[in-house]
Design a protein around this motif. Structure first.
Motif, PDB file in Angstrom:
ATOM      1  N   THR A   3      53.682  51.757  46.969  1.00  0.00           N
ATOM      2  CA  THR A   3      53.984  50.681  47.906  1.00  0.00           C
ATOM      3  C   THR A   3      52.669  50.269  48.549  1.00  0.00           C
ATOM      4  N   VAL A   4      52.390  48.962  48.511  1.00  0.00           N
ATOM      5  CA  VAL A   4      51.124  48.430  49.000  1.00  0.00           C
ATOM      6  C   VAL A   4      51.389  47.432  50.123  1.00  0.00           C
ATOM      7  N   SER A   5      50.600  47.539  51.176  1.00  0.00           N
ATOM      8  CA  SER A   5      50.634  46.571  52.270  1.00  0.00           C
ATOM      9  C   SER A   5      49.632  45.472  51.934  1.00  0.00           C
ATOM     10  N   VAL A   6      50.131  44.246  51.737  1.00  0.00           N
ATOM     11  CA  VAL A   6      49.279  43.129  51.320  1.00  0.00           C
ATOM     12  C   VAL A   6      48.436  42.659  52.500  1.00  0.00           C
ATOM     13  N   ILE A   7      47.095  42.584  52.294  1.00  0.00           N
ATOM     14  CA  ILE A   7      46.242  42.084  53.373  1.00  0.00           C
ATOM     15  C   ILE A   7      45.605  40.734  53.041  1.00  0.00           C
ATOM     16  N   GLU A   8      45.508  40.404  51.777  1.00  0.00           N
ATOM     17  CA  GLU A   8      44.880  39.126  51.410  1.00  0.00           C
ATOM     18  C   GLU A   8      45.401  38.692  50.047  1.00  0.00           C
ATOM     19  N   ALA A   9      46.098  37.545  50.010  1.00  0.00           N
ATOM     20  CA  ALA A   9      46.636  37.045  48.745  1.00  0.00           C
ATOM     21  C   ALA A   9      45.773  35.884  48.251  1.00  0.00           C
ATOM     22  N   GLU A  10      45.587  35.808  46.929  1.00  0.00           N
ATOM     23  CA  GLU A  10      44.787  34.751  46.316  1.00  0.00           C
ATOM     24  C   GLU A  10      45.622  34.040  45.265  1.00  0.00           C
ATOM     25  N   GLY A  11      45.316  32.776  45.021  1.00  0.00           N
ATOM     26  CA  GLY A  11      46.071  32.024  44.026  1.00  0.00           C
ATOM     27  C   GLY A  11      47.212  31.263  44.674  1.00  0.00           C
ATOM     28  N   ILE A  12      48.054  30.661  43.845  1.00  0.00           N
ATOM     29  CA  ILE A  12      49.116  29.824  44.387  1.00  0.00           C
ATOM     30  C   ILE A  12      50.313  30.628  44.850  1.00  0.00           C
ATOM     31  N   TYR A  13      50.396  31.902  44.450  1.00  0.00           N
ATOM     32  CA  TYR A  13      51.527  32.736  44.843  1.00  0.00           C
ATOM     33  C   TYR A  13      51.098  33.595  46.026  1.00  0.00           C
ATOM     34  N   LYS A  14      51.331  33.103  47.232  1.00  0.00           N
ATOM     35  CA  LYS A  14      50.882  33.801  48.443  1.00  0.00           C
ATOM     36  C   LYS A  14      51.950  34.786  48.891  1.00  0.00           C
ATOM     37  N   ILE A  15      51.821  36.015  48.456  1.00  0.00           N
ATOM     38  CA  ILE A  15      52.795  36.998  48.895  1.00  0.00           C
ATOM     39  C   ILE A  15      52.263  37.691  50.141  1.00  0.00           C
ATOM     40  N   SER A  16      53.181  38.257  50.919  1.00  0.00           N
ATOM     41  CA  SER A  16      52.768  38.969  52.123  1.00  0.00           C
ATOM     42  C   SER A  16      53.722  40.130  52.356  1.00  0.00           C
ATOM     43  N   GLY A  17      53.363  40.983  53.288  1.00  0.00           N
ATOM     44  CA  GLY A  17      54.208  42.135  53.592  1.00  0.00           C
ATOM     45  C   GLY A  17      53.934  43.293  52.657  1.00  0.00           C
ATOM     46  N   MET A  18      55.000  43.896  52.160  1.00  0.00           N
ATOM     47  CA  MET A  18      54.875  45.057  51.292  1.00  0.00           C
ATOM     48  C   MET A  18      55.256  44.689  49.858  1.00  0.00           C
ATOM     49  N   ALA A  19      54.569  45.301  48.908  1.00  0.00           N
ATOM     50  CA  ALA A  19      54.878  45.068  47.502  1.00  0.00           C
ATOM     51  C   ALA A  19      54.877  46.407  46.769  1.00  0.00           C
ATOM     52  N   ASN A  20      55.725  46.506  45.769  1.00  0.00           N
ATOM     53  CA  ASN A  20      55.774  47.692  44.924  1.00  0.00           C
ATOM     54  C   ASN A  20      54.932  47.398  43.677  1.00  0.00           C
ATOM     55  N   ILE A  21      54.001  48.281  43.350  1.00  0.00           N
ATOM     56  CA  ILE A  21      53.150  48.061  42.177  1.00  0.00           C
ATOM     57  C   ILE A  21      53.292  49.216  41.190  1.00  0.00           C
ATOM     58  N   ASN A  22      52.926  48.934  39.940  1.00  0.00           N
ATOM     59  CA  ASN A  22      52.988  49.923  38.868  1.00  0.00           C
ATOM     60  C   ASN A  22      51.584  50.502  38.674  1.00  0.00           C
ATOM     61  N   LEU A  23      51.423  51.781  38.952  1.00  0.00           N
ATOM     62  CA  LEU A  23      50.105  52.418  38.824  1.00  0.00           C
ATOM     63  C   LEU A  23      49.720  52.695  37.377  1.00  0.00           C
ATOM     64  N   SER A  24      50.698  52.742  36.468  1.00  0.00           N
ATOM     65  CA  SER A  24      50.397  53.139  35.092  1.00  0.00           C
ATOM     66  C   SER A  24      49.614  52.075  34.317  1.00  0.00           C
ATOM     67  N   VAL A  25      49.419  50.875  34.894  1.00  0.00           N
ATOM     68  CA  VAL A  25      48.597  49.870  34.204  1.00  0.00           C
ATOM     69  C   VAL A  25      47.121  50.267  34.214  1.00  0.00           C
ATOM     70  N   ASN A  26      46.736  51.225  35.073  1.00  0.00           N
ATOM     71  CA  ASN A  26      45.360  51.726  35.091  1.00  0.00           C
ATOM     72  C   ASN A  26      45.389  53.257  35.078  1.00  0.00           C
ATOM     73  N   PRO A  27      45.647  53.846  33.894  1.00  0.00           N
ATOM     74  CA  PRO A  27      45.792  55.306  33.811  1.00  0.00           C
ATOM     75  C   PRO A  27      44.493  56.076  34.009  1.00  0.00           C
ATOM     76  N   GLU A  28      43.337  55.407  33.933  1.00  0.00           N
ATOM     77  CA  GLU A  28      42.053  56.104  34.090  1.00  0.00           C
ATOM     78  C   GLU A  28      41.765  56.436  35.546  1.00  0.00           C
ATOM     79  N   GLU A  29      42.441  55.757  36.464  1.00  0.00           N
ATOM     80  CA  GLU A  29      42.135  55.891  37.885  1.00  0.00           C
ATOM     81  C   GLU A  29      43.219  56.704  38.582  1.00  0.00           C
ATOM     82  N   THR A  30      42.826  57.460  39.593  1.00  0.00           N
ATOM     83  CA  THR A  30      43.786  58.174  40.431  1.00  0.00           C
ATOM     84  C   THR A  30      43.884  57.447  41.759  1.00  0.00           C
ATOM     85  N   PHE A  31      45.089  57.086  42.137  1.00  0.00           N
ATOM     86  CA  PHE A  31      45.299  56.333  43.367  1.00  0.00           C
ATOM     87  C   PHE A  31      46.002  57.195  44.397  1.00  0.00           C
ATOM     88  N   GLN A  32      45.652  56.976  45.660  1.00  0.00           N
ATOM     89  CA  GLN A  32      46.305  57.713  46.736  1.00  0.00           C
ATOM     90  C   GLN A  32      46.467  56.815  47.954  1.00  0.00           C
TER      91      GLN A  32
END
Length: 83
Positions: A24-53
């Motif tokens: 779960t990510v708290s959006v702080i800056e949106a770019e492009g025509i789709y301006k989302i805000s608030g919280m978003a759920n993201i898929n971490l498996s698109v970057n398996p080389e990195e460890t996220f916390q």
């Protein structure tokens, strides 16, 4: 096509919680025509080389579609840590 070519919008956010292959990510800056805000759920498996916390600042690329649930569900295409 590569995931990068399907990216229609990006946002910068801070990871609040990590759950196995998603986060779960708290959006702080949106770019492009789709301006989302608030919280978003993201898929971490698109970057398996990195460890996220919790606390990591990330740049997320997605296809522009959102599912109107809370937190927002998006199709994560690219994911990288940013400073």
């Amino acid at each position: 096509s590569s995931p990068e070519s399907d990216v229609k919008a990006t946002f910068i956010g801070i990871i609040e919680e990590v759950h196995e292959e998603s986060a779960t990510v708290s959006v702080i800056e949106a770019e492009g025509i789709y301006k989302i805000s608030g919280m978003a759920n993201i898929n971490l498996s698109v970057n398996p080389e990195e460890t996220f916390q919790a606390g990591d600042k990330v740049k997320v690329g997605f296809d522009g579609t959102t599912m109107e649930i809370s937190p927002l569900a998006i199709k994560t295409l690219t994911l990288e840590k940013v400073k």
